[in-house]
Write a protein that holds these residues in place. Sequence first.
Motif, PDB file in Angstrom:
ATOM      1  N   ARG A 183       0.829  -1.193   0.000  1.00  0.00           N
ATOM      2  CA  ARG A 183       0.000   0.000   0.000  1.00  0.00           C
ATOM      3  C   ARG A 183       0.880   1.266   0.000  1.00  0.00           C
ATOM      4  O   ARG A 183       0.906   2.053   0.933  1.00  0.00           O
ATOM      5  CB  ARG A 183      -0.935  -0.017   1.221  1.00  0.00           C
ATOM      6  CG  ARG A 183      -2.106   0.947   1.134  1.00  0.00           C
ATOM      7  CD  ARG A 183      -2.973   0.710  -0.067  1.00  0.00           C
ATOM      8  NE  ARG A 183      -3.428  -0.681  -0.118  1.00  0.00           N
ATOM      9  CZ  ARG A 183      -3.568  -1.366  -1.240  1.00  0.00           C
ATOM     10  NH1 ARG A 183      -3.284  -0.814  -2.411  1.00  0.00           N
ATOM     11  NH2 ARG A 183      -3.988  -2.624  -1.224  1.00  0.00           N
ATOM     12  N   THR A 184       1.600   1.444  -1.101  1.00  0.00           N
ATOM     13  CA  THR A 184       2.551   2.564  -1.198  1.00  0.00           C
ATOM     14  C   THR A 184       1.881   3.884  -1.569  1.00  0.00           C
ATOM     15  O   THR A 184       2.425   4.952  -1.285  1.00  0.00           O
ATOM     16  CB  THR A 184       3.620   2.262  -2.256  1.00  0.00           C
ATOM     17  OG1 THR A 184       2.974   2.009  -3.514  1.00  0.00           O
ATOM     18  CG2 THR A 184       4.449   1.043  -1.865  1.00  0.00           C
ATOM     19  N   THR A 185       0.729   3.834  -2.224  1.00  0.00           N
ATOM     20  CA  THR A 185       0.160   5.037  -2.831  1.00  0.00           C
ATOM     21  C   THR A 185      -0.009   6.211  -1.869  1.00  0.00           C
ATOM     22  O   THR A 185       0.418   7.330  -2.182  1.00  0.00           O
ATOM     23  CB  THR A 185      -1.182   4.702  -3.520  1.00  0.00           C
ATOM     24  OG1 THR A 185      -0.918   3.855  -4.637  1.00  0.00           O
ATOM     25  CG2 THR A 185      -1.880   5.956  -4.010  1.00  0.00           C
ATOM     26  N   PRO A 186      -0.631   6.053  -0.689  1.00  0.00           N
ATOM     27  CA  PRO A 186      -0.793   7.219   0.189  1.00  0.00           C
ATOM     28  C   PRO A 186       0.538   7.841   0.610  1.00  0.00           C
ATOM     29  O   PRO A 186       0.629   9.059   0.783  1.00  0.00           O
ATOM     30  CB  PRO A 186      -1.547   6.640   1.396  1.00  0.00           C
ATOM     31  CG  PRO A 186      -2.265   5.447   0.849  1.00  0.00           C
ATOM     32  CD  PRO A 186      -1.315   4.862  -0.144  1.00  0.00           C
ATOM     33  N   ILE A 187       1.563   7.008   0.758  1.00  0.00           N
ATOM     34  CA  ILE A 187       2.878   7.520   1.148  1.00  0.00           C
ATOM     35  C   ILE A 187       3.508   8.280  -0.019  1.00  0.00           C
ATOM     36  O   ILE A 187       4.028   9.391   0.140  1.00  0.00           O
ATOM     37  CB  ILE A 187       3.789   6.360   1.597  1.00  0.00           C
ATOM     38  CG1 ILE A 187       3.155   5.597   2.765  1.00  0.00           C
ATOM     39  CG2 ILE A 187       5.167   6.882   1.997  1.00  0.00           C
ATOM     40  CD1 ILE A 187       3.831   4.281   3.103  1.00  0.00           C
ATOM     41  N   VAL A 188       3.440   7.692  -1.218  1.00  0.00           N
ATOM     42  CA  VAL A 188       3.996   8.328  -2.411  1.00  0.00           C
ATOM     43  C   VAL A 188       3.301   9.657  -2.682  1.00  0.00           C
ATOM     44  O   VAL A 188       3.956  10.672  -2.947  1.00  0.00           O
ATOM     45  CB  VAL A 188       3.883   7.392  -3.627  1.00  0.00           C
ATOM     46  CG1 VAL A 188       4.254   8.129  -4.912  1.00  0.00           C
ATOM     47  CG2 VAL A 188       4.756   6.161  -3.442  1.00  0.00           C
ATOM     48  N   VAL A 189       1.978   9.667  -2.627  1.00  0.00           N
ATOM     49  CA  VAL A 189       1.223  10.894  -2.879  1.00  0.00           C
ATOM     50  C   VAL A 189       1.629  11.989  -1.894  1.00  0.00           C
ATOM     51  O   VAL A 189       1.811  13.155  -2.276  1.00  0.00           O
ATOM     52  CB  VAL A 189      -0.292  10.621  -2.808  1.00  0.00           C
ATOM     53  CG1 VAL A 189      -1.085  11.928  -2.789  1.00  0.00           C
ATOM     54  CG2 VAL A 189      -0.733   9.771  -3.990  1.00  0.00           C
ATOM     55  N   SER A 190       1.814  11.616  -0.643  1.00  0.00           N
ATOM     56  CA  SER A 190       2.199  12.593   0.377  1.00  0.00           C
ATOM     57  C   SER A 190       3.588  13.157   0.113  1.00  0.00           C
ATOM     58  O   SER A 190       3.817  14.369   0.252  1.00  0.00           O
ATOM     59  CB  SER A 190       2.149  11.944   1.766  1.00  0.00           C
ATOM     60  OG  SER A 190       0.858  11.467   2.057  1.00  0.00           O
ATOM     61  N   ILE A 191       4.514  12.293  -0.275  1.00  0.00           N
ATOM     62  CA  ILE A 191       5.889  12.738  -0.523  1.00  0.00           C
ATOM     63  C   ILE A 191       5.962  13.654  -1.739  1.00  0.00           C
ATOM     64  O   ILE A 191       6.502  14.765  -1.676  1.00  0.00           O
ATOM     65  CB  ILE A 191       6.824  11.528  -0.714  1.00  0.00           C
ATOM     66  CG1 ILE A 191       6.989  10.767   0.607  1.00  0.00           C
ATOM     67  CG2 ILE A 191       8.192  11.981  -1.229  1.00  0.00           C
ATOM     68  CD1 ILE A 191       7.738   9.446   0.468  1.00  0.00           C
ATOM     69  N   VAL A 192       5.418  13.212  -2.872  1.00  0.00           N
ATOM     70  CA  VAL A 192       5.612  13.984  -4.104  1.00  0.00           C
ATOM     71  C   VAL A 192       4.780  15.257  -4.117  1.00  0.00           C
ATOM     72  O   VAL A 192       5.198  16.270  -4.703  1.00  0.00           O
ATOM     73  CB  VAL A 192       5.337  13.127  -5.357  1.00  0.00           C
ATOM     74  CG1 VAL A 192       6.256  11.913  -5.376  1.00  0.00           C
ATOM     75  CG2 VAL A 192       3.882  12.730  -5.473  1.00  0.00           C
ATOM     76  N   SER A 193       3.620  15.257  -3.471  1.00  0.00           N
ATOM     77  CA  SER A 193       2.852  16.501  -3.405  1.00  0.00           C
ATOM     78  C   SER A 193       3.488  17.477  -2.431  1.00  0.00           C
ATOM     79  O   SER A 193       3.390  18.702  -2.610  1.00  0.00           O
ATOM     80  CB  SER A 193       1.389  16.227  -3.029  1.00  0.00           C
ATOM     81  OG  SER A 193       1.266  15.607  -1.765  1.00  0.00           O
ATOM     82  N   ALA A 194       4.184  16.958  -1.416  1.00  0.00           N
ATOM     83  CA  ALA A 194       4.962  17.840  -0.538  1.00  0.00           C
ATOM     84  C   ALA A 194       6.097  18.509  -1.309  1.00  0.00           C
ATOM     85  O   ALA A 194       6.546  19.600  -0.963  1.00  0.00           O
ATOM     86  CB  ALA A 194       5.515  17.050   0.648  1.00  0.00           C
ATOM     87  N   ALA A 195       6.551  17.839  -2.391  1.00  0.00           N
ATOM     88  CA  ALA A 195       7.606  18.404  -3.240  1.00  0.00           C
ATOM     89  C   ALA A 195       7.056  19.357  -4.290  1.00  0.00           C
ATOM     90  O   ALA A 195       7.829  19.945  -5.054  1.00  0.00           O
ATOM     91  CB  ALA A 195       8.365  17.270  -3.931  1.00  0.00           C
ATOM     92  N   GLY A 196       5.721  19.481  -4.366  1.00  0.00           N
ATOM     93  CA  GLY A 196       5.130  20.433  -5.290  1.00  0.00           C
ATOM     94  C   GLY A 196       4.461  19.835  -6.506  1.00  0.00           C
ATOM     95  O   GLY A 196       3.893  20.566  -7.324  1.00  0.00           O
ATOM     96  N   LEU A 197       4.503  18.491  -6.669  1.00  0.00           N
ATOM     97  CA  LEU A 197       3.838  17.868  -7.803  1.00  0.00           C
ATOM     98  C   LEU A 197       2.322  17.865  -7.579  1.00  0.00           C
ATOM     99  O   LEU A 197       1.859  17.742  -6.436  1.00  0.00           O
ATOM    100  CB  LEU A 197       4.318  16.431  -8.012  1.00  0.00           C
ATOM    101  CG  LEU A 197       5.580  16.218  -8.870  1.00  0.00           C
ATOM    102  CD1 LEU A 197       6.780  16.913  -8.252  1.00  0.00           C
ATOM    103  CD2 LEU A 197       5.841  14.736  -9.070  1.00  0.00           C
ATOM    104  N   ILE A 198       1.567  18.014  -8.654  1.00  0.00           N
ATOM    105  CA  ILE A 198       0.107  17.922  -8.598  1.00  0.00           C
ATOM    106  C   ILE A 198      -0.281  16.485  -8.897  1.00  0.00           C
ATOM    107  O   ILE A 198       0.023  15.951  -9.959  1.00  0.00           O
ATOM    108  CB  ILE A 198      -0.556  18.873  -9.618  1.00  0.00           C
ATOM    109  CG1 ILE A 198      -0.049  20.306  -9.417  1.00  0.00           C
ATOM    110  CG2 ILE A 198      -2.074  18.809  -9.492  1.00  0.00           C
ATOM    111  CD1 ILE A 198      -0.333  20.881  -8.040  1.00  0.00           C
TER     112      ILE A 198
END
Length: 503
Positions: A183-198
Amino acid sequence: MEPKHVLEVVDMGIDTHQEPVIFMREDCDICRAEGFSASSRLTLSANGRTLIATLNVVDNHVLPVGRVGLSKIAMQQLHTKNGSKVMIQHTPLLTSLSLVRKKIYGHALNQDEITRIITDISNHRYSDIAIASFLSACAGTRLDVHEIIALTKAMVDCGKRLEWPDHDRIFDKHCIGGLPGNRTTPIVVSIVSAAGLIIPKTSSRAITSPAGTADTMETLTNVNLKLADIQRVVGETGACLAWGGGVNLSPADDLLIRIERALDLDGEGQLIASVLSKKIAAGSTHAVIDIPVGATAKIRTQEEAGRLASLFSEVGTACGLVTRCVITDGSRPVGYGIGPVEEARDILSVLQNLSEAPQDLRQRSLMLSAHLLDMALGNGLQDCLKQAQQLLENGEAWKQFQRIVRAQGWSKVLPTAHYQHDEPADRSGVVTAIDNRRLARLAKLAGAPFHPAAGLRLAVNVGSEVQAGQPLFTLLSESKGQRDYAMEFYHDNGPIFTIDETS
């Protein structure tokens, strides 16, 4: 002119999933006059809406004379209520069913033909049997690349589509599944959106697994967002973690998934079209696809993974989506928890940098985040991996996750399963293999994902040293019956955990 019969509606309160059902008395004059019988397909009209439903014939005492019963989904689709009037007619012949038969006999379908089938499915014109026939005819590798492209485009066109006029690039990620606990998705979404990705992430519920991302996130927050809510949440946070089935993005996909789940099918062409149609409908321009490979994963060989990756890229390009497929280790389950609540516990522990967090889930999430960041920035995987690690370790990813949860409506307290059973190892040694498929089956028999707290929690993984009597896992269920049923499967179907006594 064809007769139009009007009857008064009774809400039967029966959940028939997504297949609308109409209930009529066995002595109903309309049935006799029109030749309707059980399983006939009838057209219902009410409140300016039209729906095709399957007829079930009931004993006379079930319904009063002059009344017609409707299932829950039929009531919802017609926007009707108890006492309302509904008009009943014969259903015109669905010409697209001849195209399903064409595919059954091994002939290729073109864009127009596939679009006609998907349009009728999305408009609830197909019975479950007809949908199952179409899925079976397309199972395995029976769709060529042109048909997969056509299927993807048709599934996008039959629903709504998100647009992001203020952003040139919209990112997404997806795992094709088959790996319990991944279940990586919630972690990935949190990391990359914290970096500014939409990254407006819309996810499906489980098809053949003990949990989907939407099932897991629903234990933590509201995932049933409308389109306007998704746009608001993304506007506030740069991301969302929503259920795609609630917003009419590729609506045919959820109707197909429901039947796939019943048949335990996940065909190659349907898999690709399902994944990519949801990405395109969400407005994504770039996506990372995680393809786990292992002896008991969904994809079992590197050759098969390479073929699937090539198809993803070709179909994505034809549909205007840049894809990057990452072939990963699928030889073992990921994390400790399997099932919605237990996977949520793992997600929270990784995001909060807790010492007990599963390191395999953490590392996979960082690696996939690095691929997304590299697609966006082009800085190379190593630099992007360092950036992802920093965002996780300094707490920015955790803060971002909390922002997303708050924006989506509320946060929840994770429940605890009513029944817990520790299963001991029957020998000492080293765990050399775990059967992913049967492990997932075990969690499903315990009640996951329909009971969110059900599933299991691993005490060991591949490479763990165990002593006889030491727990291998804890089974979690909401009833004794589910517990006993799951454990009967565990003991009667060969070892899920291979323990090598000589290692």
